[in-house]
Write a protein that holds these residues in place. Structure first.
Motif, PDB file in Angstrom:
ATOM      1  N   VAL A 293     -19.925  28.303  21.523  1.00  0.00           N
ATOM      2  CA  VAL A 293     -21.039  27.413  21.170  1.00  0.00           C
ATOM      3  C   VAL A 293     -21.548  27.736  19.767  1.00  0.00           C
ATOM      4  N   VAL A 294     -21.705  29.021  19.461  1.00  0.00           N
ATOM      5  CA  VAL A 294     -22.181  29.413  18.134  1.00  0.00           C
ATOM      6  C   VAL A 294     -21.181  28.982  17.061  1.00  0.00           C
ATOM      7  N   THR A 295     -19.897  29.210  17.307  1.00  0.00           N
ATOM      8  CA  THR A 295     -18.874  28.829  16.341  1.00  0.00           C
ATOM      9  C   THR A 295     -18.837  27.320  16.155  1.00  0.00           C
ATOM     10  N   PHE A 296     -18.862  26.588  17.253  1.00  0.00           N
ATOM     11  CA  PHE A 296     -18.809  25.132  17.182  1.00  0.00           C
ATOM     12  C   PHE A 296     -20.029  24.574  16.455  1.00  0.00           C
TER      13      PHE A 296
ATOM     14  N   ARG B 212     -21.970  22.792   9.185  1.00  0.00           N
ATOM     15  CA  ARG B 212     -21.378  22.866   7.859  1.00  0.00           C
ATOM     16  C   ARG B 212     -20.767  21.525   7.456  1.00  0.00           C
ATOM     17  N   ARG B 213     -20.195  20.792   8.410  1.00  0.00           N
ATOM     18  CA  ARG B 213     -19.583  19.502   8.112  1.00  0.00           C
ATOM     19  C   ARG B 213     -20.615  18.426   7.841  1.00  0.00           C
TER      20      ARG B 213
ATOM     21  N   GLY C  76     -13.908  22.261  22.614  1.00  0.00           N
ATOM     22  CA  GLY C  76     -15.127  21.655  22.118  1.00  0.00           C
ATOM     23  C   GLY C  76     -16.362  22.236  22.762  1.00  0.00           C
ATOM     24  N   LEU C  77     -17.458  21.587  22.476  1.00  0.00           N
ATOM     25  CA  LEU C  77     -18.736  22.049  23.009  1.00  0.00           C
ATOM     26  C   LEU C  77     -18.767  21.951  24.536  1.00  0.00           C
TER      27      LEU C  77
END
Length: 79
Positions: free
Chosen positions: A44-47, A53-54, A2-3
């Motif tokens: 962080v960028v991916t999360f 998007r969600r 996670g973050l």
């Protein structure tokens, strides 16, 4: 991961890269720290992109439910 895990990777990487003066034979701790920071930033960028998007909601959009017998429960075990 996670973050929080990503932020921990960045913090540990920064500590290894900038705040330590240890010298280990065969291990470059500065490089390990930089690698950990880069991996943390990628996380962080991916999360954040997945979370963004969600959370996108379009006002006035209705939910369409299709009744298709080719998907879902058909009334038996493996039928």
């Amino acid at each position: 991961m996670g973050l929080g895990g990503c932020i921990i990777l960045i913090a540990v990487g920064a500590i290894l890269a900038f705040a330590t003066d240890w010298h280990m034979q065969g291990v470059n701790l500065d490089l390990v720290g930089v690698i950990l920071m880069v991996v943390g930033l990628i996380g962080v960028v991916t999360f954040s992109s997945m979370a963004r998007r969600r959370r996108v909601l379009i006002p006035g959009q209705t939910t369409v439910v299709e009744d298709d017998e080719s998907r879902g429960y058909r009334g038996g075990y493996g039928a």
